[in-house]
Design a protein around this motif. Sequence first.
Motif, PDB file in Angstrom:
ATOM      1  N   ILE A 261       0.865  -1.183   0.000  1.00 41.55           N
ATOM      2  CA  ILE A 261       0.000   0.000   0.000  1.00 41.55           C
ATOM      3  C   ILE A 261       0.896   1.226   0.000  1.00 41.55           C
ATOM      4  CG2 ILE A 261      -1.781   1.290   1.223  1.00 41.55           C
ATOM      5  CD1 ILE A 261      -2.825  -1.255   0.118  1.00 41.55           C
ATOM      6  N   ARG A 262       0.682   2.139  -0.951  1.00 43.44           N
ATOM      7  CA  ARG A 262       1.468   3.355  -1.037  1.00 43.44           C
ATOM      8  C   ARG A 262       0.543   4.544  -1.305  1.00 43.44           C
ATOM      9  NH1 ARG A 262       4.576   0.970   1.200  1.00 43.44           N
ATOM     10  NH2 ARG A 262       6.797   0.614   0.822  1.00 43.44           N
ATOM     11  N   GLU A 263       0.888   5.667  -0.702  1.00 43.55           N
ATOM     12  CA  GLU A 263       0.126   6.898  -0.907  1.00 43.55           C
ATOM     13  C   GLU A 263       0.924   7.824  -1.824  1.00 43.55           C
ATOM     14  OE1 GLU A 263      -1.730  10.626   1.671  1.00 43.55           O
ATOM     15  OE2 GLU A 263      -1.511   8.639   2.598  1.00 43.55           O
ATOM     16  N   ARG A 268      -4.288   6.824  -1.879  1.00 40.69           N
ATOM     17  CA  ARG A 268      -3.725   5.533  -1.517  1.00 40.69           C
ATOM     18  C   ARG A 268      -3.936   4.555  -2.670  1.00 40.69           C
ATOM     19  NH1 ARG A 268      -5.773   3.176   3.822  1.00 40.69           N
ATOM     20  NH2 ARG A 268      -3.833   1.990   3.688  1.00 40.69           N
ATOM     21  N   GLN A 296      -8.670   3.812  -2.701  1.00 40.80           N
ATOM     22  CA  GLN A 296      -9.640   4.678  -2.058  1.00 40.80           C
ATOM     23  C   GLN A 296     -11.037   4.071  -2.121  1.00 40.80           C
ATOM     24  OE1 GLN A 296      -8.218   7.424  -0.670  1.00 40.80           O
ATOM     25  NE2 GLN A 296     -10.114   7.743   0.454  1.00 40.80           N
TER      26      GLN A 296
END
Length: 411
Positions: A261-263, A268, A296
Amino acid sequence: MKVITLQRPFKSLTIHVFLMILTFLLIPIYISFIIIKTSYENYIRQELSDQIIKNIKRGEEDFYQAFQKMANISNVFTQDAKLLSILDDAESSYYERNRQFDDIVKTLLINNLFELDNVRITMFDRENRAYANWSLNFKDYRFVLDQDWVKESMVNMGHISWSLFAPSFVEREPGQFISLARSILYPTYTGDRLATLIISINQRELSSILSRYSTEADFLYICNRNTGEPVFAVDEVGAIGSEHIQDLMNDIGPEKRGSMIRELEGIRYLLNYDPLETPWTFKGRPLLALHFTNYQHITDGLSVLSRDINYGMVLFLFILIMIMIVIAYTIARPIRLLDDRVKHYVQTREIKQFNMHRSDEIGSLGKTITDMETRINDLFDKLRQESEVRERYHFQALRAQINPHFLFNTL
């Protein structure tokens, strides 16, 4: 004097019951909801990642088929006996060669062997004259023969040389193309070079292949696995920048496949990465597929679930407070009144009027206390009467003893 004692609030039965329900019911339920939410999120993420990896594998197979399609088209040209004969004949005219080239293209179309709408087929004979299934517009395209990958094919003895994601050499045709170059030899693989065949396909075709199993909110990047250099992308809005790709490649490290998971830019993403296990490489380096899914959508659903849980906890707390009020008026308050009554009796031995019309244990306790107070008062009255009688008899006995002595002394 009546002594007033102040009861500490945390020693109240109501507070104790409230804290017990809060500790052993409300908090465990809330923690259970949080655990369920987290487990559900992890399950969705894992299932989604597995599905995306499967889709990447499907796209990879189609990706491979696109390359194989181009190679098969080249096989049709290199193994056509009539074309080889005409090209080998130094007396054959440009018209005859061009007509045979067109006949092969028509054969591919009529037999529905390949869809050639997005495929550019170009051939240069030994005199560097061009033949194509697209409009040359009388332009000189001999400069293509000076490309390194085309020169490599000329010494490759009929083997294919690839050019991946290079700008199109066709005038006024934007985008990047995947191209192969192959020499047409007679005899095949052993004879002299009769022509050079170039087959190109637009990157958009491969982009549609790789994004076939994705949604509109997903982005796909094909990168150099070693350097992180983006090769091409399926990202119409440019949501992911090259600098983001470099940072992500550093986080991925040597791992072959996985998810995280990366923003990025406040959004996100669920990133799934998987190497493209194909026979072809980009500049001699292996390729890595990066699939970005807008997380999201998932978190929004989980946020709704979390919000519903919080609302449920607030409602449950409100119901719990109402239960405490009911407990206070039905159980704790009568017990407190009984406690005050007993304290009052201890201090004054006065029986207060206490009307309690209850048939449960509290009503029975109130009646028992009333009976106990009455019996204690009766015992006190009886003791007082017995004490008075005993004192009177004692006084009379003393007087009876004193009277004879007084008479004797007088006499």
